[in-house]
Motif scaffolding. Structure first.
Motif, mmCIF file in Angstrom:
data_model
loop_
_atom_site.group_PDB
_atom_site.id
_atom_site.type_symbol
_atom_site.label_atom_id
_atom_site.label_comp_id
_atom_site.label_asym_id
_atom_site.label_seq_id
_atom_site.Cartn_x
_atom_site.Cartn_y
_atom_site.Cartn_z
ATOM 1 N N ALA A 54 42.095 3.922 -3.570
ATOM 2 C CA ALA A 54 42.356 4.115 -2.139
ATOM 3 C C ALA A 54 43.808 4.510 -1.905
ATOM 4 O O ALA A 54 44.100 5.406 -1.099
ATOM 5 C CB ALA A 54 42.025 2.845 -1.370
ATOM 6 N N ALA A 55 44.722 3.852 -2.610
ATOM 7 C CA ALA A 55 46.141 4.175 -2.451
ATOM 8 C C ALA A 55 46.435 5.589 -2.919
ATOM 9 O O ALA A 55 47.208 6.325 -2.288
ATOM 10 C CB ALA A 55 46.984 3.163 -3.221
ATOM 11 N N GLN A 56 45.814 6.003 -4.019
ATOM 12 C CA GLN A 56 46.017 7.360 -4.531
ATOM 13 C C GLN A 56 45.522 8.412 -3.540
ATOM 14 O O GLN A 56 46.077 9.513 -3.452
ATOM 15 C CB GLN A 56 45.281 7.525 -5.864
ATOM 16 C CG GLN A 56 45.897 6.736 -7.012
ATOM 17 C CD GLN A 56 45.013 6.737 -8.246
ATOM 18 O OE1 GLN A 56 43.978 7.420 -8.290
ATOM 19 N NE2 GLN A 56 45.396 5.969 -9.251
ATOM 20 N N LYS A 57 44.486 8.068 -2.772
ATOM 21 C CA LYS A 57 43.916 8.990 -1.788
ATOM 22 C C LYS A 57 44.684 8.968 -0.465
ATOM 23 O O LYS A 57 44.320 9.668 0.480
ATOM 24 C CB LYS A 57 42.449 8.642 -1.533
ATOM 25 C CG LYS A 57 41.552 8.774 -2.752
ATOM 26 C CD LYS A 57 41.223 10.217 -3.093
ATOM 27 C CE LYS A 57 40.194 10.773 -2.139
ATOM 28 N NZ LYS A 57 39.684 12.083 -2.548
ATOM 29 N N GLY A 58 45.722 8.128 -0.387
ATOM 30 C CA GLY A 58 46.550 8.091 0.812
ATOM 31 C C GLY A 58 46.050 7.175 1.910
ATOM 32 O O GLY A 58 46.503 7.280 3.064
ATOM 33 N N LEU A 59 45.135 6.278 1.587
ATOM 34 C CA LEU A 59 44.619 5.356 2.595
ATOM 35 C C LEU A 59 45.513 4.123 2.720
ATOM 36 O O LEU A 59 46.049 3.618 1.721
ATOM 37 C CB LEU A 59 43.207 4.880 2.230
ATOM 38 C CG LEU A 59 42.023 5.765 2.646
ATOM 39 C CD1 LEU A 59 42.064 7.111 1.939
ATOM 40 C CD2 LEU A 59 40.710 5.044 2.356
ATOM 41 N N GLY A 60 45.677 3.640 3.953
ATOM 42 C CA GLY A 60 46.243 2.315 4.125
ATOM 43 C C GLY A 60 45.225 1.300 3.620
ATOM 44 O O GLY A 60 44.024 1.508 3.756
ATOM 45 N N VAL A 61 45.703 0.215 3.017
ATOM 46 C CA VAL A 61 44.789 -0.774 2.438
ATOM 47 C C VAL A 61 45.042 -2.146 3.057
ATOM 48 O O VAL A 61 46.143 -2.697 2.940
ATOM 49 C CB VAL A 61 44.928 -0.859 0.905
ATOM 50 C CG1 VAL A 61 43.942 -1.886 0.346
ATOM 51 C CG2 VAL A 61 44.686 0.499 0.259
ATOM 52 N N VAL A 62 44.016 -2.667 3.714
ATOM 53 C CA VAL A 62 44.061 -4.002 4.297
ATOM 54 C C VAL A 62 43.314 -4.954 3.369
ATOM 55 O O VAL A 62 42.202 -4.644 2.928
ATOM 56 C CB VAL A 62 43.408 -4.025 5.693
ATOM 57 C CG1 VAL A 62 43.466 -5.423 6.296
ATOM 58 C CG2 VAL A 62 44.076 -3.007 6.611
ATOM 59 N N ILE A 63 43.921 -6.082 3.079
ATOM 60 C CA ILE A 63 43.311 -7.055 2.183
ATOM 61 C C ILE A 63 42.744 -8.226 2.981
ATOM 62 O O ILE A 63 43.436 -8.840 3.787
ATOM 63 C CB ILE A 63 44.329 -7.590 1.166
ATOM 64 C CG1 ILE A 63 44.889 -6.448 0.312
ATOM 65 C CG2 ILE A 63 43.694 -8.668 0.287
ATOM 66 C CD1 ILE A 63 43.863 -5.689 -0.490
ATOM 67 N N MET A 64 41.467 -8.518 2.735
ATOM 68 C CA MET A 64 40.842 -9.711 3.300
ATOM 69 C C MET A 64 40.575 -10.719 2.174
ATOM 70 O O MET A 64 40.599 -10.367 0.993
ATOM 71 C CB MET A 64 39.525 -9.364 4.003
ATOM 72 C CG MET A 64 38.499 -8.674 3.135
ATOM 73 S SD MET A 64 37.025 -8.222 4.071
ATOM 74 C CE MET A 64 36.284 -6.997 2.985
ATOM 75 N N GLU A 65 40.346 -11.951 2.555
ATOM 76 C CA GLU A 65 40.057 -13.040 1.616
ATOM 77 C C GLU A 65 41.126 -13.204 0.536
ATOM 78 O O GLU A 65 40.809 -13.385 -0.639
ATOM 79 C CB GLU A 65 38.684 -12.841 0.965
ATOM 80 C CG GLU A 65 37.535 -12.719 1.939
ATOM 81 C CD GLU A 65 37.218 -14.016 2.676
ATOM 82 O OE1 GLU A 65 37.873 -15.039 2.411
ATOM 83 O OE2 GLU A 65 36.306 -13.996 3.526
ATOM 84 N N PRO A 66 42.420 -13.179 0.884
ATOM 85 C CA PRO A 66 43.448 -13.383 -0.146
ATOM 86 C C PRO A 66 43.432 -14.804 -0.696
ATOM 87 O O PRO A 66 43.923 -15.044 -1.806
ATOM 88 C CB PRO A 66 44.751 -13.106 0.604
ATOM 89 C CG PRO A 66 44.436 -13.456 2.028
ATOM 90 C CD PRO A 66 43.016 -13.001 2.218
ATOM 91 N N LEU A 67 42.840 -15.743 0.086
ATOM 92 C CA LEU A 67 42.707 -17.129 -0.373
ATOM 93 C C LEU A 67 41.275 -17.473 -0.730
ATOM 94 O O LEU A 67 40.918 -18.627 -0.904
ATOM 95 C CB LEU A 67 43.210 -18.096 0.708
ATOM 96 C CG LEU A 67 44.655 -17.918 1.159
ATOM 97 C CD1 LEU A 67 44.996 -18.916 2.255
ATOM 98 C CD2 LEU A 67 45.609 -18.077 -0.025
ATOM 99 N N ARG A 68 40.439 -16.447 -0.787
ATOM 100 C CA ARG A 68 39.018 -16.613 -1.148
ATOM 101 C C ARG A 68 38.326 -17.627 -0.250
ATOM 102 O O ARG A 68 37.707 -18.588 -0.697
ATOM 103 C CB ARG A 68 38.882 -17.018 -2.604
ATOM 104 C CG ARG A 68 37.678 -16.391 -3.279
ATOM 105 C CD ARG A 68 37.696 -16.643 -4.771
ATOM 106 N NE ARG A 68 36.723 -15.798 -5.436
ATOM 107 C CZ ARG A 68 35.437 -16.091 -5.539
ATOM 108 N NH1 ARG A 68 34.989 -17.182 -4.986
ATOM 109 N NH2 ARG A 68 34.605 -15.282 -6.162
ATOM 110 N N GLY A 69 38.434 -17.374 1.066
ATOM 111 C CA GLY A 69 37.800 -18.263 2.023
ATOM 112 C C GLY A 69 38.422 -19.644 2.070
ATOM 113 O O GLY A 69 37.780 -20.600 2.514
ATOM 114 N N GLY A 70 39.682 -19.767 1.644
ATOM 115 C CA GLY A 70 40.360 -21.059 1.630
ATOM 116 C C GLY A 70 40.232 -21.796 0.315
ATOM 117 O O GLY A 70 40.883 -22.818 0.099
#
Length: 382
Positions: free
Chosen positions: A199-215
């Motif tokens: 996604a980054a190579q294609k120029g997309l902004g990347v939003v991350i969800m679940e960085p804590l894996r649902g807590g």
């Protein structure tokens, strides 16, 4: 607050995004948001520099079929000048779209619910092998018209499937951004690291969800992992370790956190202050790899507690059953999990009430074989 370029949009977004999926509620009722406390939290975060607010049509609702309480809450929280300070993100409930007309109707409904004329970042929600083919043929025209009419500024999608499917979706349309699950346990899960980098190579902004894996990565961390972290000069909490690991990636634009207390807001703001890409040291990265390997050996079910599977027609509290099951093995707490299952969890919510109707599996973004896993819960805990 640290800010990062959002793909090729030219926008700069706060590294920390405020996720409105796990807001504080009254008396444990998921649909009854504590407006006073939640508004204080969100506005405090904005005052401290957070400019990305994320919600979705079903958040804080009773299920996937109707709008939840989160979008109307966000509308109220962003009054008094706060709407102009932030980028607002919400998501089209793709599973409710049987035609192009449904997409137009739902977007208009969301604009009304959010009390805004424009949604800054609009996502096609929870794309996977099933939902993507259903909307693929008309999503391009829908986005083009929504942009030209000023109803949305940028278009993206949230994703819950394998990396190859993710690449197919990315290549199918000229997206502005995407949203994927990513944390130190999920580097090879769903889009994973392969998808993040693509996604980054294609120029997309990347939003991350679940960085804590649902807590799950926020507490009850095994002593072996804690002891390994203590070898690092700077001491941190499990939440700080997990968030810093994700934020260390230069491909990441925004990391969403579903905060429930003001203390969590303050802690996340502090964590974000100094996070520039690739700032973690080799010993720090090695300590995170140790934690990942330790957890992988004990994980039973890849459930993040998103509750997309709810409500169960038979009353089973699926996420709670899976939490008890995972806790038993991840944290060596089988006896305690058995007690909680048999003595505390209401009979009406137990895994044993599953009638195998399959309604839950249709909505699970992790593609968990829920029916068979509920049987495993019964065998282990009942």
């Amino acid at each position: 607050m640290q800010y990062r370029e959002f793909g090729q949009t030219g926008e700069k977004v706060s590294l920390l995004g405020f996720g409105c999926m796990r807001l504080p509620v009254i008396n444990g009722v998921h649909t009854d948001i504590d407006y006073n406390e939640a508004i204080k939290m969100l506005r405090h975060a904005v005052d401290k520099g957070v400019n990305y607010i994320d919600t979705a049509y079903p958040y804080h609702g009773t299920g996937m079929g109707s709008g939840g309480a989160s979008e109307p809450f966000v509308a109220k929280a962003l009054k008094d000048g706060y709407r102009e300070k932030v980028n607002l993100a919400t998501k089209l409930p793709t599973w409710l779209c049987k035609s192009r007309a449904d997409m137009d109707r739902l977007l208009d409904e969301q604009l009304q619910r959010l009390e805004t004329e424009t949604i800054d970042f609009y996502l096609i929600h929870t794309l996977n092998k099933i939902l993507w083919p259903q909307v693929k043929e008309y999503v391009g025209d829908f986005i083009k018209e929504a942009k030209s009419s000023g109803k949305i500024r940028y278009a993206g999608f949230s994703f819950h499937d394998d990396a190859d499917t993710f690449i197919d979706v990315v290549d199918a349309y000229d997206w502005d951004f995407c949203q994927i699950q990513y944390n130190y346990l999920d580097t090879n899960f769903q889009a994973g690291k392969k998808g993040l980098e693509y996604a980054a190579q294609k120029g997309l902004g990347v939003v991350i969800m679940e960085p804590l894996r649902g807590g799950g990565l926020a507490g009850n961390i095994p002593d072996d992992i804690i002891d390994n972290w203590k070898k690092i000069d700077e001491q941190r909490t499990p939440v700080q370790w997990a968030l810093r690991w994700v934020m260390n990636h230069p491909e990441v634009s925004v990391v969403l956190s579903g905060m429930t207390t003001m203390e969590q807001v303050e802690d996340n703001l502090k964590t974000t202050e100094t996070m520039i890409p690739e700032c973690l040291t080799t010993p720090e990265l090695e300590s995170m790899e140790f934690a990942k390997s330790y957890f992988e050996q004990r994980m039973k079910i890849n459930c993040t507690g998103c509750r997309y599977c709810m409500p169960c027609p038979s009353g089973v509290d699926i996420p709670q059953n899976f939490t008890l099951y995972n806790t038993a093995y991840l944290f060596d707490m089988l006896p305690i999990s058995k007690v909680r299952y048999n003595a505390i969890l209401p009979d009406s919510s137990k895994a044993s009430r599953c009638v195998e109707c399959g309604a839950c599996e249709e909505h699970c973004p992790q593609n968990i074989p829920i029916i068979s896993e509920l049987k495993n819960v019964v065998k282990a805990l009942a």
